[in-house]
Scaffold this active site. Structure first.
Site, PDB file in Angstrom:
ATOM      1  CG  HIS A  44     -16.061   8.043  25.853  1.00 20.16           C
ATOM      2  ND1 HIS A  44     -17.444   8.050  25.763  1.00 20.16           N
ATOM      3  CD2 HIS A  44     -15.676   9.325  25.567  1.00 20.16           C
ATOM      4  CE1 HIS A  44     -17.872   9.257  25.436  1.00 20.16           C
ATOM      5  NE2 HIS A  44     -16.818  10.048  25.318  1.00 20.16           N
ATOM      6  CG  ASN A  45     -20.115   5.125  26.148  1.00 19.06           C
ATOM      7  OD1 ASN A  45     -19.381   5.932  25.601  1.00 19.06           O
ATOM      8  ND2 ASN A  45     -21.187   4.638  25.571  1.00 19.06           N
ATOM      9  CE  LYS A  99     -18.470   6.308  22.387  1.00 16.54           C
ATOM     10  NZ  LYS A  99     -19.745   5.786  22.624  1.00 16.54           N
ATOM     11  CD  GLU A 118     -21.827   9.054  27.700  1.00 11.52           C
ATOM     12  OE1 GLU A 118     -21.029   9.141  26.756  1.00 11.52           O
ATOM     13  OE2 GLU A 118     -22.943   8.500  27.576  1.00 11.52           O
ATOM     14  CB  SER A 130     -17.693   9.703  21.542  1.00 12.04           C
ATOM     15  OG  SER A 130     -18.385  10.459  22.521  1.00 12.04           O
TER      16      SER A 130
HETATM   17  C1  6PG Z   1     -21.331   9.059  22.835  1.00 13.96           C
HETATM   18  C2  6PG Z   1     -22.366   8.420  23.699  1.00 13.96           C
HETATM   19  C3  6PG Z   1     -23.238   7.524  22.883  1.00 13.96           C
HETATM   20  C4  6PG Z   1     -24.542   7.123  23.542  1.00 13.96           C
HETATM   21  C5  6PG Z   1     -24.412   6.587  24.921  1.00 13.96           C
HETATM   22  C6  6PG Z   1     -25.734   6.540  25.640  1.00 13.96           C
HETATM   23  O1  6PG Z   1     -20.175   8.888  23.172  1.00 13.96           O
HETATM   24  O2  6PG Z   1     -21.688   9.722  21.867  1.00 13.96           O
HETATM   25  O3  6PG Z   1     -21.747   7.678  24.687  1.00 13.96           O
HETATM   26  O4  6PG Z   1     -22.471   6.457  22.458  1.00 13.96           O
HETATM   27  O5  6PG Z   1     -25.351   8.235  23.560  1.00 13.96           O
HETATM   28  O6  6PG Z   1     -23.908   5.305  24.835  1.00 13.96           O
HETATM   29  O7  6PG Z   1     -25.659   5.523  26.540  1.00 13.96           O
HETATM   30  P1  6PG Z   1     -26.822   5.083  27.461  1.00 13.96           P
HETATM   31  O8  6PG Z   1     -28.041   4.969  26.595  1.00 13.96           O
HETATM   32  O9  6PG Z   1     -26.380   3.769  27.991  1.00 13.96           O
HETATM   33  O10 6PG Z   1     -26.953   6.144  28.477  1.00 13.96           O
END
Ligand code: 6PG
Length: 469
Positions: free
Chosen positions: A186-187, A183, A190, A129
């Protein structure tokens, strides 16, 4: 020929930058991409001090690597990962290591681990990430699976990871697909926080009629002190940027149809499978989906038009302080949901996760890094089995301190007719979680009525069924 320590398959933005980062730490690195343009970019951007070589030929790439080989894949999740593995495997030898550093779906990681271990090839999944900047100067990395293979590459990953108080933001997460699972969550977090920030932006903009400058300043200010986080920081920066063509703020010229690559959806889907309630993450996924229906929304904006003029910004002079606290409150519940999901998943899939380590490596480098992660880490150090950080004394105190402001802000959103599903959902989650007796007894009675599904009683053990009429 065999002179390179580390190979990268996929020289897109992430792969190239991570490779440069590794090269900065005195490792010789090789890159493979079928696109000659990307190979050229790799070689042209390398500095004199870096030993970097690119190729479009898989056999040449494999021959360039020291044995046992260390190869990382940074290609889009799904078929491209299987394709890359299939092209490498016939050329590899027993003992070589493949690391999948993409956002792969965790059951795929388990399958690939099994397939490759049958061939004597070590494989592990590792969430990475931090986007482009993180890859280049220090990402947060979440490896899981083949522990011996990870230990062999640990010095490289520890060297390139982000550092917080001198400690690297990378640690072995657990068995199987643990790294990719962590991960994924984590997303999910996010998605939740980004949804929440967008709601705050809307409440301030449409609800309180904030100017562009006020909006920008607010997020910039919030990124000081206890709310400091990467996502607030970039919000302040994004809101400052002007559009060269129109002179307006660029963000106001961007379509409101939000895209997603799937990791947030997977978080919600799997949360349902393992019965981990993550309603704010679910809401965040749904809101991105809802944004897609632009034509319908335009129709509805006329057919269902309603403006509550009785409630205007002046009436709520001090609201901004409430909104700030509401953000704090909801943000904590989002981490709470994601971390609780990880605790459950660890048991369900025997990952052996250590939540204090997860919080520790999320403190730097990753997209959801924030000062609060330090508190979460301490909560799990105190109690590694903590099922939900809302039960930690210090986090509970902050929730109690901010919840009234969250309620006040939620009422404002409702009165204004401004959607705030992350905030409302955060409040409901909090209220349900702190309710000793939920109304779900009624659901149990109804299930028993129409389907003889039985129920348990509060006063004695056993399973009961009633003839209700
Ligand atoms: C990270 C982000 C990366 C990615 C996202 C975008 O941790 O660096 O999460 O992995 O930018 O997955 O996700 P979406 O395109 O689904 O918004």
């Amino acid at each position: 020929m065999e002179q390179y320590d580390f190979g990268m398959v996929g020289l897109g933005v992430m792969g190239r930058n991570l490779l440069f980062n590794i090269a900065d730490h005195q490792y010789n690195v090789a890159g493979l991409d079928l696109d000659q343009g990307k190979v050229d970019a790799l070689q042209n951007e390398a500095t004199e001090k870096q030993i970097v070589k690119g190729t479009t030929k898989v056999d040449e790439f494999v021959k360039m690597l020291k044995t046992p080989r260390a190869i990382m894949l940074l290609v889009p999740a799904g078929k491209p990962v299987d394709g890359a593995i299939a092209s490498l495997v016939p050329l590899l030898e027993k003992g070589d290591i493949i690391v999948d550093g993409g956002n792969s779906y965790f059951p795929d990681t388990d399958r690939r681990f099994k397939e490759l271990s049958e061939k004597g090839i070590h494989f592990f999944g590792m969430g990475v990430s931090g986007g482009e900047e993180g890859a280049r100067f220090g990402p947060s990395m979440m490896p899981g699976g083949d522990r011996d293979a990870y230990d062999r590459l640990k010095p490289i990953f520890e060297a390139v990871a982000a550092k917080v108080n001198g400690e690297p933001c990378v640690a072995y997460m657990g068995t199987g697909s643990a790294g990719h699972y962590v991960k994924m969550v984590h997303n999910g977090i996010e998605y939740g926080i980004m949804q929440l920030i967008s709601e705050v932006y809307d409440l301030l903009k449409r609800g309180l009629k904030y100017s562009d400058d006020q909006l920008q300043q607010t997020f910039q200010d919030w990124n000081e002190g206890e709310l400091k986080s990467f996502l607030l920081e970039i919000t302040g920066i994004v809101l400052k940027k002007n559009d060269d063509e129109t002179g307006k703020r660029l963000v106001e010229m961007i379509s409101d149809v939000a895209r997603a690559k799937g990791t947030g959806k997977w978080t919600s889907q799997n949360a349902m499978d393992i019965q981990a309630p993550v309603p704010v993450i679910d809401a965040a996924v749904s809101m991105r989906d809802l944004s897609k229906y632009k034509t319908e929304r335009l129709q509805a904006s006329e057919k269902l038009a309603w403006n509550n003029a009785a409630n205007d910004s002046d009436e709520h002079g001090g609201l901004i302080e409430h909104v700030k606290k509401a953000y704090h409150f909801a943000m904590l519940t989002i981490y709470a949901q994601g971390l609780a999901q990880l605790q459950l998943a660890s048991k369900e899939y025997n990952y052996g996760l250590n939540l204090a380590e997860v919080a520790k490596i999320w403190r730097g480098g990753c997209i959801i890094r924030s000062t609060s992660l330090e508190d979460f880490m301490h909560a799990f150090v105190k109690n590694p089995e903590l099922p939900n950080i809302m039960l930690d004394d210090s986090i509970a105190a902050t929730l109690l301190d901010t919840q009234e402001a969250a309620r006040f802000t939620a009422k404002f959103a409702i009165d204004k007719g401004i959607a705030a599903s992350a905030l409302l959902s955060a409040l409901s989650y909090f209220d349900a979680y702190r309710t000793a007796k939920l109304p779900t007894n009624l659901i149990q009675a109804q299930r028993d009525y129409f389907g003889a599904h039985t129920y348990e009683r509060t006063d004695r053990e056993g399973v009961f069924h009633t003839k209700w009429e």
